[in-house]
Design an enzyme around this catalytic site. Structure first.
Site, short mmCIF file in Angstrom:
data_model
loop_
_atom_site.label_atom_id
_atom_site.label_comp_id
_atom_site.label_asym_id
_atom_site.label_seq_id
_atom_site.Cartn_x
_atom_site.Cartn_y
_atom_site.Cartn_z
N CYS A 1 82.68 38.42 14.86
CA CYS A 1 82.08 37.83 13.60
C CYS A 1 82.29 38.78 12.46
CB CYS A 1 80.63 38.33 13.69
SG CYS A 1 79.59 38.11 12.25
N ILE A 2 82.90 37.99 11.38
CA ILE A 2 83.43 38.76 10.48
C ILE A 2 82.39 39.60 9.34
CG2 ILE A 2 83.31 36.65 8.73
CD1 ILE A 2 85.87 37.90 7.40
#
Lengths: 130, 130
Positions: free
Chosen positions: A78-79
């Site tokens: 997840c960025i």
């Protein structure tokens, strides 16, 4: 069956990422597919290329890379969770003006939409964490 | 250029339930759960939220976070309606145990017994617990 895995806890601190790894290996051995592993919360730390665990301990990141490469598993970090915790790929490091990047090969940075897509696409989405 | 998490996903609408079990501050779970909820709604999925255990504190009125140096993200729960997230459920026993009532909550919710919540969970395609 087509599985998606969500890992919510950090490596070495918590067993979630180990349990997910053992589940993935067992599921694949039984002929199931692990479509995607999504690393969220502290789970994103699994993707660091800079961890150097003692030689007599398991190397969690290396284990995942090997399993993913051999079985074509999509490993997504997840960025937003990664950026908070100091995990950047080369593109992001350059964009944010940081000195280096530390996402290990085979992992890729993307958004939460990839988690939702796994929930939609897979027969089961399993969560590993508290 | 669109971001990867904004890509349209072709597929059926599934029932996603998010079970929020942890207090809003102290750990990052509540905040990062809310991010998944918003993305899932953006994917036009059928979203339900459950607040249980200390998770009921996430929607308590009057949160003031200046003293702990954290962002007060509780107004986001009031904005959920704008994302068509309208199925909010609270575990009655969790409220009772903490001396809270509907009046203490900042959003409209349906208060259910644990047995009723179990039935609701049974109807879901994907259950995520944070």
């Amino acid at each position: 069956m087509k599985y998606g895995l969500l890992i919510n806890e950090g490596p070495y601190q918590h067993q979630a990422v180990d349990s997910a790894y053992q589940f993935a290996k067992a599921a694949i051995a039984k002929g199931h597919e692990v479509f995607r592993v999504f690393f969220y919360h502290d789970g994103v730390n699994t993707a660091t290329d800079f961890a150097v665990p003692p030689q007599d301990d398991r190397n969690i990141t290396a284990n995942w890379i090997k399993l993913a490469e051999e079985n074509n598993i999509d490993m997504v970090v997840c960025i937003a969770a990664a950026q908070r915790r100091g995990l950047l790929d080369a593109n992001e490091a350059e964009r944010q003006g940081k000195r280096g990047d530390n996402i290990a090969p085979t992992f890729r940075i993307s958004g939460l939409g990839q988690l939702v897509e796994a929930g939609i696409e897979c027969d089961r989405l399993l969560t590993f964490g508290d | 250029m669109s971001e990867p998490w904004e890509d349209d996903v072709e597929g059926p609408v599934k029932k996603f339930m998010f079970i929020n079990r942890k207090s809003p501050y102290g750990t990052v779970y509540a905040l990062e759960s809310l991010e998944v909820v918003l993305i899932t709604a953006a994917f036009d999925q059928d979203v339900s939220l459950v607040f249980s255990d200390d998770g009921v504190f996430q929607i308590k009125k009057g949160q003031k976070t200046d003293g702990i140096g954290m962002k007060n993200f509780s107004p986001t729960y009031r904005a959920l309606e704008g994302y068509d997230v309208e199925k909010l459920y609270v575990d009655k026993e969790s409220l009772d145990e903490r001396g809270l009532t509907q009046e203490d909550l900042l959003v409209d919710v349906e208060i259910l017994s644990r047995a009723e919540l179990a039935d609701l969970m049974d109807e879901q395609d994907v259950v995520l617990s944070f």
